[in-house]
Design a protein around this motif. Structure first.
Motif, PDB file in Angstrom:
ATOM      1  N   SER A   1       0.813  -1.216   0.000  1.00  0.00           N
ATOM      2  CA  SER A   1       0.000   0.000   0.000  1.00  0.00           C
ATOM      3  C   SER A   1       0.848   1.269   0.000  1.00  0.00           C
ATOM      4  O   SER A   1       0.367   2.333  -0.349  1.00  0.00           O
ATOM      5  CB  SER A   1      -0.894   0.006   1.239  1.00  0.00           C
ATOM      6  N   MET A   2       2.083   1.173   0.442  1.00  0.00           N
ATOM      7  CA  MET A   2       2.985   2.316   0.622  1.00  0.00           C
ATOM      8  C   MET A   2       2.382   3.377   1.556  1.00  0.00           C
ATOM      9  O   MET A   2       2.552   4.578   1.342  1.00  0.00           O
ATOM     10  CB  MET A   2       3.389   2.898  -0.723  1.00  0.00           C
ATOM     11  N   LEU A   3       1.672   2.899   2.549  1.00  0.00           N
ATOM     12  CA  LEU A   3       1.053   3.826   3.509  1.00  0.00           C
ATOM     13  C   LEU A   3       1.936   4.072   4.733  1.00  0.00           C
ATOM     14  O   LEU A   3       1.589   4.886   5.598  1.00  0.00           O
ATOM     15  CB  LEU A   3      -0.295   3.262   3.981  1.00  0.00           C
TER      16      LEU A   3
ATOM     17  N   TRP B   1       1.407  -7.167  12.329  1.00  0.00           N
ATOM     18  CA  TRP B   1       2.849  -7.177  12.605  1.00  0.00           C
ATOM     19  C   TRP B   1       3.276  -5.861  13.254  1.00  0.00           C
ATOM     20  O   TRP B   1       4.090  -5.829  14.174  1.00  0.00           O
ATOM     21  CB  TRP B   1       3.640  -7.369  11.295  1.00  0.00           C
TER      22      TRP B   1
ATOM     23  N   TYR C   1      13.143   6.113   0.912  1.00  0.00           N
ATOM     24  CA  TYR C   1      12.199   4.985   0.959  1.00  0.00           C
ATOM     25  C   TYR C   1      12.734   3.818   0.138  1.00  0.00           C
ATOM     26  O   TYR C   1      13.265   4.019  -0.955  1.00  0.00           O
ATOM     27  CB  TYR C   1      10.847   5.413   0.386  1.00  0.00           C
TER      28      TYR C   1
ATOM     29  N   ALA D   1      19.632  -5.312   4.964  1.00  0.00           N
ATOM     30  CA  ALA D   1      19.839  -5.646   6.381  1.00  0.00           C
ATOM     31  C   ALA D   1      20.551  -6.986   6.501  1.00  0.00           C
ATOM     32  O   ALA D   1      21.512  -7.132   7.267  1.00  0.00           O
ATOM     33  CB  ALA D   1      18.496  -5.666   7.105  1.00  0.00           C
TER      34      ALA D   1
ATOM     35  N   TRP E   1      14.811  -5.344  12.529  1.00  0.00           N
ATOM     36  CA  TRP E   1      16.272  -5.555  12.545  1.00  0.00           C
ATOM     37  C   TRP E   1      16.655  -6.700  13.480  1.00  0.00           C
ATOM     38  O   TRP E   1      17.502  -7.526  13.147  1.00  0.00           O
ATOM     39  CB  TRP E   1      17.012  -4.266  12.963  1.00  0.00           C
TER      40      TRP E   1
ATOM     41  N   ILE F   1      15.977  -9.953  11.785  1.00  0.00           N
ATOM     42  CA  ILE F   1      16.948 -10.304  10.747  1.00  0.00           C
ATOM     43  C   ILE F   1      18.269 -10.741  11.370  1.00  0.00           C
ATOM     44  O   ILE F   1      18.912 -11.679  10.920  1.00  0.00           O
ATOM     45  CB  ILE F   1      17.118  -9.128   9.768  1.00  0.00           C
TER      46      ILE F   1
HETATM   47  C1  LIG Z   1      15.146  -3.957   8.523  1.00  0.00           C
HETATM   48  C2  LIG Z   1      13.741  -3.406   8.423  1.00  0.00           C
HETATM   49  C3  LIG Z   1      13.421  -2.192   9.019  1.00  0.00           C
HETATM   50  C4  LIG Z   1      12.119  -1.693   8.932  1.00  0.00           C
HETATM   51  N1  LIG Z   1      11.836  -0.469   9.518  1.00  0.00           N
HETATM   52  C5  LIG Z   1      10.566   0.014   9.461  1.00  0.00           C
HETATM   53  C6  LIG Z   1      10.236   1.259  10.059  1.00  0.00           C
HETATM   54  O1  LIG Z   1      11.080   1.947  10.658  1.00  0.00           O
HETATM   55  N2  LIG Z   1       8.945   1.702   9.955  1.00  0.00           N
HETATM   56  C7  LIG Z   1       7.970   0.967   9.321  1.00  0.00           C
HETATM   57  O2  LIG Z   1       6.810   1.417   9.259  1.00  0.00           O
HETATM   58  N3  LIG Z   1       8.261  -0.216   8.789  1.00  0.00           N
HETATM   59  C8  LIG Z   1       9.508  -0.729   8.827  1.00  0.00           C
HETATM   60  N4  LIG Z   1       9.795  -1.939   8.247  1.00  0.00           N
HETATM   61  C9  LIG Z   1       8.681  -2.774   7.773  1.00  0.00           C
HETATM   62  C10 LIG Z   1       8.284  -2.678   6.316  1.00  0.00           C
HETATM   63  O3  LIG Z   1       9.370  -2.786   5.468  1.00  0.00           O
HETATM   64  C11 LIG Z   1       7.498  -1.420   5.965  1.00  0.00           C
HETATM   65  O4  LIG Z   1       6.489  -1.170   6.918  1.00  0.00           O
HETATM   66  C12 LIG Z   1       6.856  -1.643   4.618  1.00  0.00           C
HETATM   67  O5  LIG Z   1       7.848  -1.692   3.625  1.00  0.00           O
HETATM   68  C13 LIG Z   1       5.881  -0.586   4.308  1.00  0.00           C
HETATM   69  O6  LIG Z   1       5.344  -0.799   3.030  1.00  0.00           O
HETATM   70  P1  LIG Z   1       3.786  -0.715   2.819  1.00  0.00           P
HETATM   71  O7  LIG Z   1       3.270   0.525   3.444  1.00  0.00           O
HETATM   72  O8  LIG Z   1       3.550  -0.917   1.345  1.00  0.00           O
HETATM   73  O9  LIG Z   1       3.281  -1.961   3.645  1.00  0.00           O
HETATM   74  P2  LIG Z   1       1.994  -2.886   3.456  1.00  0.00           P
HETATM   75  O10 LIG Z   1       2.482  -4.238   3.090  1.00  0.00           O
HETATM   76  O11 LIG Z   1       0.976  -2.254   2.579  1.00  0.00           O
HETATM   77  O12 LIG Z   1       1.450  -3.016   4.957  1.00  0.00           O
HETATM   78  C14 LIG Z   1       0.541  -2.076   5.564  1.00  0.00           C
HETATM   79  C15 LIG Z   1       1.199  -1.429   6.769  1.00  0.00           C
HETATM   80  O13 LIG Z   1       1.577  -2.417   7.736  1.00  0.00           O
HETATM   81  C16 LIG Z   1       2.805  -2.024   8.370  1.00  0.00           C
HETATM   82  N5  LIG Z   1       3.851  -3.030   8.091  1.00  0.00           N
HETATM   83  C17 LIG Z   1       4.065  -3.704   6.937  1.00  0.00           C
HETATM   84  N6  LIG Z   1       5.099  -4.561   7.069  1.00  0.00           N
HETATM   85  C18 LIG Z   1       5.548  -4.414   8.337  1.00  0.00           C
HETATM   86  C19 LIG Z   1       6.608  -5.017   9.086  1.00  0.00           C
HETATM   87  N7  LIG Z   1       7.420  -5.939   8.571  1.00  0.00           N
HETATM   88  N8  LIG Z   1       6.794  -4.614  10.351  1.00  0.00           N
HETATM   89  C20 LIG Z   1       5.996  -3.669  10.914  1.00  0.00           C
HETATM   90  N9  LIG Z   1       4.983  -3.077  10.253  1.00  0.00           N
HETATM   91  C21 LIG Z   1       4.773  -3.437   8.994  1.00  0.00           C
HETATM   92  C22 LIG Z   1       3.197  -0.666   7.780  1.00  0.00           C
HETATM   93  O14 LIG Z   1       2.696   0.352   8.606  1.00  0.00           O
HETATM   94  C23 LIG Z   1       2.493  -0.691   6.438  1.00  0.00           C
HETATM   95  O15 LIG Z   1       2.245   0.570   5.894  1.00  0.00           O
HETATM   96  C24 LIG Z   1      11.113  -2.440   8.277  1.00  0.00           C
HETATM   97  C25 LIG Z   1      11.454  -3.663   7.672  1.00  0.00           C
HETATM   98  C26 LIG Z   1      12.753  -4.124   7.720  1.00  0.00           C
HETATM   99  C27 LIG Z   1      13.078  -5.431   7.058  1.00  0.00           C
END
Ligand SMILES: Cc1cc2nc3c(=O)[nH]c(=O)nc-3n(C[C@H](O)[C@H](O)[C@H](O)COP(=O)(O)OP(=O)(O)OC[C@H]3O[C@@H](n4cnc5c(N)ncnc54)[C@H](O)[C@@H]3O)c2cc1C
Length: 424
Positions: free
Chosen positions: A244-246, A286, A341, A351, A385, A388
């Motif tokens: 979603s990139m939200l 998560w 991003y 990582a 982190w 991982i």
């Molecule tokens: C090493 C590492 C560090 C990260 N640091 C952050 C960070 O500082 N802040 C952050 O928001 N996410 C972090 N993430 C999790 C994740 O990569 C991003 O939330 C994700 O890329 C967001 O993309 P999206 O909005 O399209 O997620 P979607 O897949 O659309 O998911 C919806 C929402 O769920 C949450 N979410 C999704 N995946 C995760 C996850 N693995 N852990 C926790 N929440 C998640 C986010 O708020 C996201 O916008 C990290 C992942 C890794 C591997």
């Protein structure tokens, strides 16, 4: 009316929708004083020679604070913007505007909770109460089927139990009107250079241009859902790659996780599918899980400084510059450095490389992500982190989506580093 004035202290909850502290203050007081403080401590260096806040996140934050001001102005109110430590500034404002109480949302990480403890102590001297609310997670802490100390350490058990025994609450209404004192000082939005940061220009190669603020976040949510109207998700195996990139708006609280949840659920009801909601809700769970784990175990595993050895320093520097010699890692870091991003898979690549191949402590990598990521949030960053690195109490069995399509990967490398190398 009761003549009361309540101060609403905004932090990572930069929105007027589904915001309990704002709604409650509006209900209980004649006037409210909404305040945001740019705290200089968030614009300093870390022990890993990284910045706590880099230019891309700072720009997104400035846009988000400005967006909140506009949202409040539309409701008849305004936002007071200050630069300084909240424990110094908030008591001053309380005295100036005869504030009876201060409302804020509780944070979970060490630095943030220390600041609110300092604010609470400073207000206490004036006999003013700091009232804590809970508003960052999808599931309310009090609706969990277990106390925080008994939350299962395995995500899958946590997920099964909350789905069986807890419900997501409806969001709070947006207040219809916000009244602030007539003479309320506004304060100016600082610039990036006021915060000691360089410009953060947009990179034309970026897959998406992120702008901060509640309106932008809601717009992105609508656009994301609209895109799926013409892309049926039911039974579509690509639903596993839904993204979603939200996250930047969720991290700064421009969007509430409940708003996302109810809108995605509504979309699935309307389109007779449950796949999109399942994909997004899993990730929001998560997000909750990492936050509750941080609350359960405290910041002990994350806050101890790791002294980098000389070889770690060397490898860390090459990694930060995208000069490791590993093409995909270097491409991901270049995208991160150029835009603030990278997607989840890229985060996992870089990582894994830093920790497993280069032998550098994950804490340095997490500090670099803190500087660079526009969606940085302590619990999600440290949780991912430590997972991982396979270290700490938050290491969990999360399947890593590392499988790559070689063609897509090659194009990605071309886009971020090959052309640059050719030019050089
Ligand atoms: C090493 C590492 C560090 C990260 N640091 C952050 C960070 O500082 N802040 C952050 O928001 N996410 C972090 N993430 C999790 C994740 O990569 C991003 O939330 C994700 O890329 C967001 O993309 P999206 O909005 O399209 O997620 P979607 O897949 O659309 O998911 C919806 C929402 O769920 C949450 N979410 C999704 N995946 C995760 C996850 N693995 N852990 C926790 N929440 C998640 C986010 O708020 C996201 O916008 C990290 C992942 C890794 C591997």
């Amino acid at each position: 009316m009761n003549g009361r004035t309540i101060l609403v202290w905004f932090r990572n909850d930069l929105r007027v929708h589904d915001n309990e502290i704002l709604l409650e203050a509006v209900k209980r007081a004649e006037n409210i004083v909404p305040v945001y403080c740019f705290d200089p401590r968030y614009f300093t260096e870390t022990p890993y020679d990284t910045q706590k806040t880099g230019a891309f996140r700072a720009r997104f934050l400035l846009e988000s604070v400005n967006g909140l001001r506009k949202s409040l102005q539309k409701l008849g109110g305004d936002l007071m913007i200050k630069i300084g430590a909240p424990e110094k500034i908030l008591p001053e404002i309380c005295q100036q505007y005869s504030i009876s109480e201060v409302y804020h949302h509780r944070e979970v990480a060490a630095e943030e909770t220390e600041i609110s403890a300092n604010v609470e102590a400073a207000l206490w001297k004036l006999q003013i109460n700091l009232k804590h609310f809970i508003g960052h997670t999808l599931y309310h802490k009090e609706d969990l089927p277990f106390p925080i100390k008994d939350i299962p350490d395995a995500f899958i058990t946590f997920k099964k139990k909350i789905e069986r025994d807890s419900d997501v609450r409806p969001g709070f209404a947006t207040p219809s009107e916000v009244k602030v004192p007539k003479d309320m000082e506004q304060g100016e939005l600082p610039s990036l250079s006021d915060l000691g940061l360089p410009a953060a220009p947009a990179d034309e190669r970026a897959q998406y241009s992120f702008s901060g603020g509640e309106e932008e976040g809601l717009r992105r949510l609508t656009a994301f859902l609209n895109a799926y109207k013409s892309f049926p998700v039911k039974g579509n195996k690509n639903v596993n790659t839904v993204t979603s990139m939200l996250s930047p708006w969720l991290s700064m609280g421009c969007l509430s996780p409940r708003e996302v949840y109810w809108q995605v659920k509504g979309f699935d009801r309307e389109h007779m599918s449950h796949d999109l909601a399942a994909a997004i809700v899993l990730e929001l769970q998560w997000r909750d899980y990492f936050r509750f784990m941080l609350k359960k175990h405290g910041s002990n595993t994350t806050s101890h400084m790791h002294q980098l050895s000389d070889s770690e320093k060397g490898a860390f520097n090459l990694w930060k510059q995208g000069k490791t010699g590993n093409a995909i890692v270097d491409a991901c870091i270049t995208e991160l450095n150029s835009t603030g991003y990278i997607n989840s898979k890229c985060r996992q690549y870089v990582a894994m490389y830093l920790v497993k191949e280069a032998g550098v402590s994950w804490k340095a990598g997490a500090a670099y992500f803190e500087e660079k990521l526009i969606d940085y949030s302590p619990a999600s960053n440290w949780g991912n982190w430590t997972y991982i690195a396979g270290e700490g109490v938050m290491s969990v069995n999360r399947p890593i989506a590392m499988k790559a399509d070689p063609f897509v990967e090659e194009q990605y490398i071309q886009k971020w580093i090959q052309k640059l190398n050719e030019l050089q």
